[in-house]
Design an enzyme around this catalytic site. Structure first.
Site, PDB file in Angstrom:
ATOM      1  N   SER A 210       0.759  -1.272  -0.027  1.00 13.64           N
ATOM      2  CA  SER A 210       0.078  -0.062   0.081  1.00 13.64           C
ATOM      3  C   SER A 210       0.938   1.320  -0.027  1.00 13.64           C
ATOM      4  O   SER A 210       1.755   1.427  -0.987  1.00 13.64           O
ATOM      5  CB  SER A 210      -0.930  -0.095   1.061  1.00 13.64           C
ATOM      6  OG  SER A 210      -2.073   0.856   1.090  1.00 13.64           O
ATOM      7  N   ASP A 377      -9.339  -2.837  -5.841  1.00 13.92           N
ATOM      8  CA  ASP A 377      -9.460  -3.812  -4.814  1.00 13.92           C
ATOM      9  C   ASP A 377      -9.967  -3.292  -3.552  1.00 13.92           C
ATOM     10  O   ASP A 377      -9.673  -3.647  -2.534  1.00 13.92           O
ATOM     11  CB  ASP A 377      -7.572  -3.822  -4.614  1.00 13.92           C
ATOM     12  CG  ASP A 377      -7.177  -2.367  -3.992  1.00 13.92           C
ATOM     13  OD1 ASP A 377      -7.770  -1.567  -3.807  1.00 13.92           O
ATOM     14  OD2 ASP A 377      -5.796  -2.478  -3.703  1.00 13.92           O
ATOM     15  N   HIS A 412      -7.618  -4.836  -0.795  1.00 12.67           N
ATOM     16  CA  HIS A 412      -6.563  -3.832  -0.641  1.00 12.67           C
ATOM     17  C   HIS A 412      -5.813  -4.097   0.664  1.00 12.67           C
ATOM     18  O   HIS A 412      -4.571  -4.363   0.731  1.00 12.67           O
ATOM     19  CB  HIS A 412      -6.863  -2.329  -0.438  1.00 12.67           C
ATOM     20  CG  HIS A 412      -5.751  -1.513  -0.291  1.00 12.67           C
ATOM     21  ND1 HIS A 412      -4.873  -1.062  -1.396  1.00 12.67           N
ATOM     22  CD2 HIS A 412      -5.293  -0.567   0.699  1.00 12.67           C
ATOM     23  CE1 HIS A 412      -4.008  -0.349  -1.223  1.00 12.67           C
ATOM     24  NE2 HIS A 412      -4.187   0.014   0.111  1.00 12.67           N
TER      25      HIS A 412
END
Ligand SMILES: *[C@@H]1O[C@H](CO)[C@@H](O)[C@H](O)[C@H]1NC(C)=O
Ligand SMILES: *[C@@H]1O[C@H](CO)[C@@H](O)[C@H](O)[C@H]1NC(C)=O
Length: 437
Positions: A210, A377, A412
């Protein structure tokens, strides 16, 4: 003869350069201890976690002028955990002080974000792969704990072959030519060099999830080419938030606040003002190149596309954000694409409902948006991922060392928690280890 050799072997090993010595002595005991067999064989890994994971410590000096006297209680005291144990904040009735001391201030003269006067901060546990964690009690896996265990099961050891590079979550990596005293590339440089030299000169695998993927990518791009080819074996980006592309959910965090800054008893809205002082809040604003003129935020009166972000910042009561947006964020999204020019694998989740447009019909930006969804996502839009893949593939040198893997149904955050998704991640790490260099 064999007996003599056996007696001489320990002495001979001492004469060898360290990498070979480690390798040989490791294979000697291969049958005994599985873990030791890995020493000297594995490339060291540096993990860069997501934005909610790093801790922040603070120290207050006499230059600090608290807005209320009790926030000055820690002046002159040693370093303390400002953002480490979120339960501690309400337990010590420290919320107002937390907001003030955690906030950044944009300094237009220097075009820089910095701490308020008299507040020093540092990120603890730099170098360890277990020195960061989610502040929410029930979400322990998000900060790479499960991945760390998987890597340990294939022979990695924290502090030995496995390292962590937590950063100051409030800041964004600088662009080439932009200064950012606060970001930590010098520290990462030393960590990678040390990890390599303590592992017989093996190059490091950099791994980022991320916002940590963004940090790892920008770190590699910031280093001279010769350094990259000497020290970087592979860059593995899991659900990276691509700096020049952005995603719509980042706008939602900016408009309504976010639970990334979790403190028990607060709401995203009540910590919104603090979040907005971070450059992190700004750095993933959807870009013109990916989102074009699509309406991203809609009210009865107006649509805002990626071209209307300055108007939007003003409309949501964040006029202070316009100048740093113009002077720091927009330049990120322009200019030529800089390929990292090391082997790169991207793993993305896809097939999850992902905010594509935010509707605040009555123009009330404090109320939750009605969401229009697209693919992605759950956080990052598919369009943003594909645009990054395209750039990587268009580059004649990078495209030979670029792999993009889409994992249908991985989100995610759970991409680093779901066993099947993690297996794919670990497989990529093992493959990177197998490629000779
Ligand atoms: C976090 O803070 C709370 C309240 O001060 C305390 O009870 C708890 O033990 C702390 N947790 C850790 C892991 O230190
Ligand atoms: C906003 O965009 C939508 C979709 O493109 C369009 O139907 C609508 O009329 C626009 N609203 C305004 C106020 O311009």
């Amino acid at each position: 003869m064999a007996a003599t050799l056996a007696r001489l072997l320990p002495l001979l090993l001492l004469l060898l350069p360290p990498p070979l010595r480690e390798y040989l002595s490791a294979s000697e005991i291969q049958h005994g201890a599985k873990d030791d067999a890995a020493t000297g064989v594995l490339h060291p890994i540096v993990m860069v976690p997501g934005v909610i994971c790093p801790h922040v410590e603070a120290r207050l000096t006499e230059a600090y002028h608290p807005s209320v006297p009790r926030c000055g209680a820690m002046i002159g005291k040693p370093w303390f955990g400002l953002w480490e144990n979120a339960t501690d904040v309400p337990a010590h009735d420290y919320l107002e002080c937390f907001k003030e001391q955690m906030s950044l201030v944009y300094d237009p003269a220097a075009n820089e974000y910095r701490n308020p006067p008299g507040v020093d901060t540092r990120i603890p546990n730099f170098g360890s792969a277990s020195g960061f964690s989610d502040k929410r009690p029930l979400h322990t896996a998000l900060c790479l704990a499960v991945l760390r265990e998987s890597l340990e099961s294939i022979g990695y050891h924290d502090g030995d072959t496995l390292f962590g590079a937590p950063y100051d979550l409030r800041h964004a990596p600088p662009l080439p030519g932009q200064s950012s005293e606060a970001f930590y590339f010098e520290q990462v440089t030393r960590l990678v060099e040390d990890a390599s030299s303590s592992n017989g000169g093996k190059k490091a695998i950099l791994f980022g999830h991320s916002y940590g993927g963004l940090a790892a990518l920008e770190f590699v791009r910031s280093k001279p080419l010769a350094w990259r080819s000497k020290y970087v074996k592979h860059l593995i980006l899991i659900a990276p938030t691509i700096p020049a592309h952005g995603f719509v959910d980042a706008l939602r965090n900016l408009i309504q606040g976010t639970d990334k800054l979790y403190v028990p008893g607060t709401t995203p809205l009540s910590l919104r003002a603090t979040w907005r002082t971070f450059e992190t809040a700004m750095v993933n604003i959807p870009s013109r190149s990916v989102f074009g003129h699509d309406p991203l935020v809609t009210t009865k009166q107006r649509n805002y596309s990626a071209y209307d972000m300055e108007d939007l910042l003003a409309a949501i009561g964040f006029g202070d954000g316009v100048e740093p947006y113009r002077r720091r964020q927009l330049p990120r999204t322009r200019g030529d694409f800089q390929a990292p020019l090391v082997p790169v694998t991207c793993l993305y989740g896809v097939g999850k409902s992902t905010p594509r447009r935010l509707v605040y019909w009555d123009g009330d930006f404090d109320a939750p948006a009605e969401l229009v969804y697209g693919d992605g996502d759950g956080t990052v839009n598919l369009a943003s991922m594909l645009a990054f893949d395209d750039k990587m593939r268009q580059h004649p040198v990078q495209r030979k060392q670029f792999k993009s893997i889409k994992l249908a149904g991985a989100g995610h955050s759970d991409i680093v928690q779901l066993q099947w998704a993690l297996q794919r991640v670990v497989q990529e790490i093992q493959e990177a280890n197998r490629v000779p260099s």
